[in-house]
Design a protein around this motif. Sequence first.
Motif, PDB file in Angstrom:
ATOM      1  N   GLY A 177       0.849  -0.768   0.159  1.00 20.83           N
ATOM      2  CA  GLY A 177      -0.314   0.130   0.115  1.00 20.83           C
ATOM      3  C   GLY A 177       0.589   1.659   0.259  1.00 20.83           C
ATOM      4  O   GLY A 177       2.214   0.905   0.181  1.00 20.83           O
ATOM      5  N   ALA A 178       0.276   2.543  -0.179  1.00 19.60           N
ATOM      6  CA  ALA A 178       1.126   3.452   0.106  1.00 19.60           C
ATOM      7  C   ALA A 178       0.690   4.934   0.471  1.00 19.60           C
ATOM      8  O   ALA A 178       0.773   5.597   1.459  1.00 19.60           O
ATOM      9  N   SER A 179      -0.652   4.672  -0.203  1.00 19.52           N
ATOM     10  CA  SER A 179      -1.765   6.414   0.428  1.00 19.52           C
ATOM     11  C   SER A 179      -1.826   6.422   1.223  1.00 19.52           C
ATOM     12  O   SER A 179      -1.836   7.819   2.420  1.00 19.52           O
ATOM     13  N   THR A 180      -1.479   5.297   3.023  1.00 17.46           N
ATOM     14  CA  THR A 180      -1.391   5.446   4.334  1.00 17.46           C
ATOM     15  C   THR A 180      -0.114   6.451   4.829  1.00 17.46           C
ATOM     16  O   THR A 180      -0.343   7.305   5.762  1.00 17.46           O
ATOM     17  N   THR A 181       0.654   6.086   3.848  1.00 18.37           N
ATOM     18  CA  THR A 181       2.004   6.856   4.417  1.00 18.37           C
ATOM     19  C   THR A 181       1.908   8.604   3.746  1.00 18.37           C
ATOM     20  O   THR A 181       2.373   8.874   4.314  1.00 18.37           O
ATOM     21  N   PHE A 182       1.142   8.392   3.008  1.00 16.29           N
ATOM     22  CA  PHE A 182       1.277  10.278   3.264  1.00 16.29           C
ATOM     23  C   PHE A 182      -0.007  11.218   3.888  1.00 16.29           C
ATOM     24  O   PHE A 182      -0.173  12.019   4.106  1.00 16.29           O
ATOM     25  N   VAL A 183      -0.719  10.212   4.789  1.00 17.67           N
ATOM     26  CA  VAL A 183      -1.316  10.570   5.595  1.00 17.67           C
ATOM     27  C   VAL A 183      -0.179  10.806   6.972  1.00 17.67           C
ATOM     28  O   VAL A 183      -0.345  12.135   7.779  1.00 17.67           O
ATOM     29  N   ARG A 184       0.310   9.708   7.350  1.00 15.38           N
ATOM     30  CA  ARG A 184       1.794  10.000   8.511  1.00 15.38           C
ATOM     31  C   ARG A 184       2.831  11.374   8.089  1.00 15.38           C
ATOM     32  O   ARG A 184       3.603  11.886   8.804  1.00 15.38           O
TER      33      ARG A 184
END
Lengths: 132, 174
Positions: free
Chosen positions: A34-41
């Motif tokens: 996945g990748a999008s959770t990292t943008f939140v972090r």
Amino acid sequence: MEEQEPKGWSPYLAGGLAGLLLVCSVFLSGNYFGASTTFVRVAGTIEKVFVPDRVAQSEYFTRFAPAIDWQWMFVAGVFFGSLISAATSRSFRLQTVPHTWRERFGPSATKRGLVAYAGGTIAMFGARLADG
Amino acid sequence: MMTLAGFITGMAFGFLLQKARVIRYDKQLGALRLMDMTIVKFMLSTVIVGMVGVYLLHDLGLAELRFKPTVLGGNIIGGILFGIGWGLIGYCPATSVAAFGEGRTDALWGFLGMVTGAGLYAEAYPLMNRTVLTWGDLGMVTIPQLLGVNHWAVIVLFAAAGIFLFRWFERKGL
């Protein structure tokens, strides 16, 4: 005229190998890609510098705390993997405006940058809303 | 240790993405305009291999499935927004990072936009949670559960449909 770059791998082969990589990751460590959770972090990490109280009280940043985890490192790895592959196959190109964009919308890097920025904002809002 | 594994896995994935030349704006827009199916070939190959492998591990008791709840409101509205944004930026979240790795500097603007979008969503989350995310909440369901069939029936059908689609792409030169 740009130097002709070597042809890439078959998308079926590279895609199939990416599937095997996913299966190995799930087997060895239980981690899916996945990748999008990292943008939140990352957003939380930046906001914490300016408005730490707001981040601390945010329901969403409590669920996805500004920290470095498996996926964060995965996304960082994607950058370096792509860089290594491009640099070792003579396909690294510094390019501010993509070919097909230039043909249709002209050579302005500002115009392209603004649309990419706006598109990124909308796409990520949607990705998080869809929980993907 | 865990995060190092993430880094190495990410490197391998980024390497494969670049090798298949699927991280470019031209390729992504080519797929959205139904003119160049390279990224669809890549993604669908990954999904088919991943699907078979992960379910095999699951049936052998060697891995846990992980899936997310289906909330039609969030999935549909979020999906539409994602599609509009994707058409403008021409990169998805992971490919924006990979594209920057092969020298496409416009991907950096897209990346910054995505960080902004994530921050905006964090602000909007309480409101979304009261509204959109309550619409059509089906909970934790899978396609085999909804159809009431064994998961291998769905996997075999999906893989067959994928291979049929691949053959059609090749015949049409897409």
